[in-house]
Structures are given as C-alpha cells and as structure tokens.
Scaffold this motif. Structure first.
Motif, PDB file in Angstrom:
ATOM      1  N   MET A   1       0.841  -1.202   0.000  1.00 58.50           N
ATOM      2  CA  MET A   1       0.000   0.000   0.000  1.00 58.50           C
ATOM      3  C   MET A   1       0.874   1.249   0.000  1.00 58.50           C
ATOM      4  N   ILE A   2       0.459   2.241  -0.793  1.00 58.24           N
ATOM      5  CA  ILE A   2       1.252   3.461  -0.901  1.00 58.24           C
ATOM      6  C   ILE A   2       1.333   4.192   0.431  1.00 58.24           C
ATOM      7  N   ASP A   3       0.286   4.086   1.256  1.00 58.63           N
ATOM      8  CA  ASP A   3       0.293   4.797   2.534  1.00 58.63           C
ATOM      9  C   ASP A   3       1.373   4.293   3.477  1.00 58.63           C
ATOM     10  N   ASP A   4       1.870   3.083   3.235  1.00 55.55           N
ATOM     11  CA  ASP A   4       2.944   2.562   4.072  1.00 55.55           C
ATOM     12  C   ASP A   4       4.293   3.190   3.729  1.00 55.55           C
ATOM     13  N   ASP A   5       4.407   3.720   2.518  1.00 53.08           N
ATOM     14  CA  ASP A   5       5.704   4.221   2.046  1.00 53.08           C
ATOM     15  C   ASP A   5       5.730   5.722   1.795  1.00 53.08           C
ATOM     16  N   PHE A   6       4.572   6.324   1.591  1.00 49.34           N
ATOM     17  CA  PHE A   6       4.504   7.725   1.174  1.00 49.34           C
ATOM     18  C   PHE A   6       3.743   8.538   2.205  1.00 49.34           C
ATOM     19  N   SER A   7       4.422   9.539   2.774  1.00 46.26           N
ATOM     20  CA  SER A   7       3.793  10.448   3.738  1.00 46.26           C
ATOM     21  C   SER A   7       3.845  11.857   3.170  1.00 46.26           C
ATOM     22  N   PRO A   8       2.805  12.291   2.480  1.00 42.24           N
ATOM     23  CA  PRO A   8       2.846  13.593   1.803  1.00 42.24           C
ATOM     24  C   PRO A   8       2.879  14.756   2.779  1.00 42.24           C
ATOM     25  N   ASP A   9       3.674  15.779   2.447  1.00 38.71           N
ATOM     26  CA  ASP A   9       3.641  17.011   3.221  1.00 38.71           C
ATOM     27  C   ASP A   9       2.789  18.025   2.460  1.00 38.71           C
ATOM     28  N   ARG A  10       2.777  19.248   2.962  1.00 37.38           N
ATOM     29  CA  ARG A  10       1.892  20.261   2.370  1.00 37.38           C
ATOM     30  C   ARG A  10       2.249  20.564   0.910  1.00 37.38           C
ATOM     31  N   LEU A  11       3.515  20.502   0.559  1.00 33.04           N
ATOM     32  CA  LEU A  11       3.894  20.794  -0.820  1.00 33.04           C
ATOM     33  C   LEU A  11       3.439  19.674  -1.754  1.00 33.04           C
ATOM     34  N   HIS A  12       3.607  18.416  -1.338  1.00 32.43           N
ATOM     35  CA  HIS A  12       3.075  17.312  -2.136  1.00 32.43           C
ATOM     36  C   HIS A  12       1.583  17.522  -2.400  1.00 32.43           C
ATOM     37  N   LEU A  13       0.837  17.814  -1.334  1.00 30.55           N
ATOM     38  CA  LEU A  13      -0.607  17.949  -1.447  1.00 30.55           C
ATOM     39  C   LEU A  13      -0.992  19.139  -2.305  1.00 30.55           C
ATOM     40  N   SER A  14      -0.230  20.219  -2.200  1.00 33.71           N
ATOM     41  CA  SER A  14      -0.529  21.387  -3.012  1.00 33.71           C
ATOM     42  C   SER A  14      -0.311  21.089  -4.494  1.00 33.71           C
ATOM     43  N   MET A  15       0.748  20.379  -4.802  1.00 31.99           N
ATOM     44  CA  MET A  15       1.019  20.012  -6.195  1.00 31.99           C
ATOM     45  C   MET A  15      -0.103  19.126  -6.741  1.00 31.99           C
ATOM     46  N   LEU A  16      -0.495  18.115  -5.963  1.00 25.49           N
ATOM     47  CA  LEU A  16      -1.581  17.239  -6.391  1.00 25.49           C
ATOM     48  C   LEU A  16      -2.893  18.008  -6.525  1.00 25.49           C
ATOM     49  N   GLY A  17      -3.157  18.911  -5.570  1.00 27.28           N
ATOM     50  CA  GLY A  17      -4.399  19.679  -5.605  1.00 27.28           C
ATOM     51  C   GLY A  17      -4.487  20.569  -6.820  1.00 27.28           C
ATOM     52  N   GLN A  18      -3.402  21.266  -7.153  1.00 30.22           N
ATOM     53  CA  GLN A  18      -3.415  22.139  -8.327  1.00 30.22           C
ATOM     54  C   GLN A  18      -3.610  21.330  -9.613  1.00 30.22           C
ATOM     55  N   LEU A  19      -2.972  20.178  -9.685  1.00 27.86           N
ATOM     56  CA  LEU A  19      -3.116  19.344 -10.877  1.00 27.86           C
ATOM     57  C   LEU A  19      -4.533  18.779 -10.987  1.00 27.86           C
ATOM     58  N   GLU A  49      14.480  26.954  -3.349  1.00 26.46           N
ATOM     59  CA  GLU A  49      13.088  26.522  -3.311  1.00 26.46           C
ATOM     60  C   GLU A  49      12.736  25.700  -4.548  1.00 26.46           C
ATOM     61  N   ARG A  50      13.343  26.037  -5.677  1.00 28.89           N
ATOM     62  CA  ARG A  50      13.079  25.236  -6.874  1.00 28.89           C
ATOM     63  C   ARG A  50      13.640  23.820  -6.715  1.00 28.89           C
ATOM     64  N   LEU A  51      14.764  23.691  -6.014  1.00 33.13           N
ATOM     65  CA  LEU A  51      15.310  22.365  -5.743  1.00 33.13           C
ATOM     66  C   LEU A  51      14.363  21.555  -4.859  1.00 33.13           C
ATOM     67  N   VAL A  52      13.749  22.229  -3.878  1.00 29.14           N
ATOM     68  CA  VAL A  52      12.768  21.567  -3.024  1.00 29.14           C
ATOM     69  C   VAL A  52      11.589  21.086  -3.873  1.00 29.14           C
ATOM     70  N   PHE A  53      11.107  21.960  -4.738  1.00 32.35           N
ATOM     71  CA  PHE A  53      10.007  21.610  -5.636  1.00 32.35           C
ATOM     72  C   PHE A  53      10.370  20.402  -6.496  1.00 32.35           C
ATOM     73  N   ASN A  54      11.563  20.405  -7.067  1.00 29.89           N
ATOM     74  CA  ASN A  54      11.993  19.307  -7.941  1.00 29.89           C
ATOM     75  C   ASN A  54      12.105  17.986  -7.182  1.00 29.89           C
ATOM     76  N   ASP A  55      12.574  18.057  -5.930  1.00 34.51           N
ATOM     77  CA  ASP A  55      12.661  16.839  -5.116  1.00 34.51           C
ATOM     78  C   ASP A  55      11.269  16.253  -4.874  1.00 34.51           C
ATOM     79  N   HIS A  56      10.311  17.121  -4.580  1.00 35.88           N
ATOM     80  CA  HIS A  56       8.941  16.659  -4.353  1.00 35.88           C
ATOM     81  C   HIS A  56       8.348  16.092  -5.642  1.00 35.88           C
ATOM     82  N   LEU A  57       8.655  16.732  -6.754  1.00 33.65           N
ATOM     83  CA  LEU A  57       8.174  16.242  -8.042  1.00 33.65           C
ATOM     84  C   LEU A  57       8.709  14.838  -8.321  1.00 33.65           C
TER      85      LEU A  57
END
Length: 241
Positions: A1-19, A49-57
């Motif tokens: 299950m993805i929830d066992d391996d992936f713990s999204p933070d606010r930036l992950h969620l914001s990226m998914l939300g905008q998409l 900050e762009r490096l942070v964005f790229n890591d999350h991507l």
C-alpha cells in the motif's frame, strides 16, 4: 500500500491539488507546464526553493502519481519556461480524491499556496461516487454548539476580551488603523458565526485560524498574543478538532 511508504507534506498535497483542479477544468487537456505549476503554488523564486520543488516532483513521479513529458513550444509559453508538461496519472487521480481528508487536515498551515477548492471538490466526488462507508471527515461535519454551552461561553468571553484589547490599542491604531480594523473585523466574523446553533467545523476552523493565529503571531510574547493562543486552543476543543 502506498500509505505505508509515502507520507505527503503540504507541498506534495498542493502540487496534487493544483493538478486535480486543472484536470477538472480541462479534462481533455489535463497537462500543464511544470513552470506553470510552480507559479500556481506561488513558491519563492529562488534556486533553493526550486530544488525543493523538484525533489517533491521526483517523489510524486516515483510513486506513479504524476507523469511528465517533454513537448514542443507553445504560443502561450513564458520566456525561460521549460517545454515540459505534467499531469496526474490514473493512480494520482484516485489518490488525490481518496485522500481529501489528508488535505483538509493540512490546508490551514502557513507554507505553500493550497487551493481551497481542492477540499470541496474531492469531498463532493468522494461522497457522490465513493464506497458506501465513505464518511465526512471530522473537520467537515456539523457541530451543535448547544451541546457545550460552557465551552461556548468561555470562547465568547475570550473573543470579547480580544476585541476590547484591540480597540484599546492606541499604538496600533495610530500606526495602522486599517490593520487594526481588519483584525477586529476578523474576530467579529468569528463571533457572529458562533451565534448559529449549528456550525460547520471546517468553516469555524478557518475563521478561527484567520482571526486568532494571526493575532498570536503578531503579538507573540505579549498579553494579547497569549490570549489569542488560549482562545484558539479553546475554540478547537469546542468544535472537536
């Protein structure tokens, strides 16, 4: 299950939300430029900050939640933009909708630009098309304030004190009377909302955050800041969050 391996933070969620919102508005053209996504999140325009964005991507791509592809120049591209598109995958769409409660729990933080429509959109889909046991998250339920009259009285008393202290703050009034009026009006909107017999916890949480957390930060280490912090804690207890 993805929830066992992936713990999204606010930036992950914001990226998914905008998409997801872009996909909803443009179902036949669900991809957008990566640089446009970066702008929509309103991240600071610096290299770190762009490096942070790229890591999350990269994390979202590794979990197959988004897909990117190089494309050709388009007439509406901005100078300096990469010719790279990004969109949600089918698993990404499912994850974004089914984890609406995760977004709601984090949407009121102080970092990244979180699309407020995301919560409404995902809740609506989950309620209409989700499994029979899909329930409304605690943050989106109705609260009957009559069930806790003592807690309501405590919060209202503290809010009245905050309004009085703000209106008596001659220093703030002299420096920036418009700001003081805004702070007072934010608290008064919360007071008015609490007069309703039943309130939506999400709405009260938002009004309380806007009014009280702002004050707690602005007047940190001052009596008004401490009072705002106490009121915020009491308000969350009142609505069960």
């Amino acid at each position: 299950m993805i929830d066992d391996d992936f713990s999204p933070d606010r930036l992950h969620l914001s990226m998914l939300g905008q998409l997801l919102l872009h996909h909803q508005s443009n179902p036949l053209l669900p991809a957008i430029r990566i640089d446009e996504l970066y702008r929509r999140i309103q991240m600071p325009k610096d290299e770190s900050e762009r490096l942070v964005f790229n890591d999350h991507l990269d994390e979202l791509k590794n979990f197959d939640l988004v897909k990117t592809a190089e494309n050709s120049l388009r007439v509406n591209d901005k100078v300096g933009d990469q010719y790279v598109d990004i969109c949600l995958t089918a698993p990404g769409l499912f994850y974004s909708v089914s984890h609406a409660h995760t977004f709601s729990e984090q949407k009121y933080g102080l970092t990244w630009d979180m699309p407020g429509e995301y919560a409404d959109h995902t809740f609506a889909i989950a309620q209409r098309f989700g499994a029979a046991d899909v329930s409304i998250p605690a943050s989106d339920r109705l609260v009957d304030l009559k069930d806790n009259q003592q807690g309501l009285m405590e919060v209202n008393n503290k809010l009245d004190q905050i309004v009085s202290k703000l209106q008596a703050d001659n220093e703030l009034g002299a420096q920036n009377p418009f700001e003081r009026d805004d702070l007072v009006n934010n608290v008064k909107r919360l007071i008015a909302a609490l007069k309703e017999p039943k309130v939506r916890a999400n709405a009260i949480f938002y009004l309380g955050f806007t009014a009280l957390v702002t004050l707690a930060q602005k007047f940190a280490d001052k009596p008004l800041g401490y009072l705002a912090d106490e009121t915020w804690a009491a308000l969350k207890t009142l609505i069960g969050l």
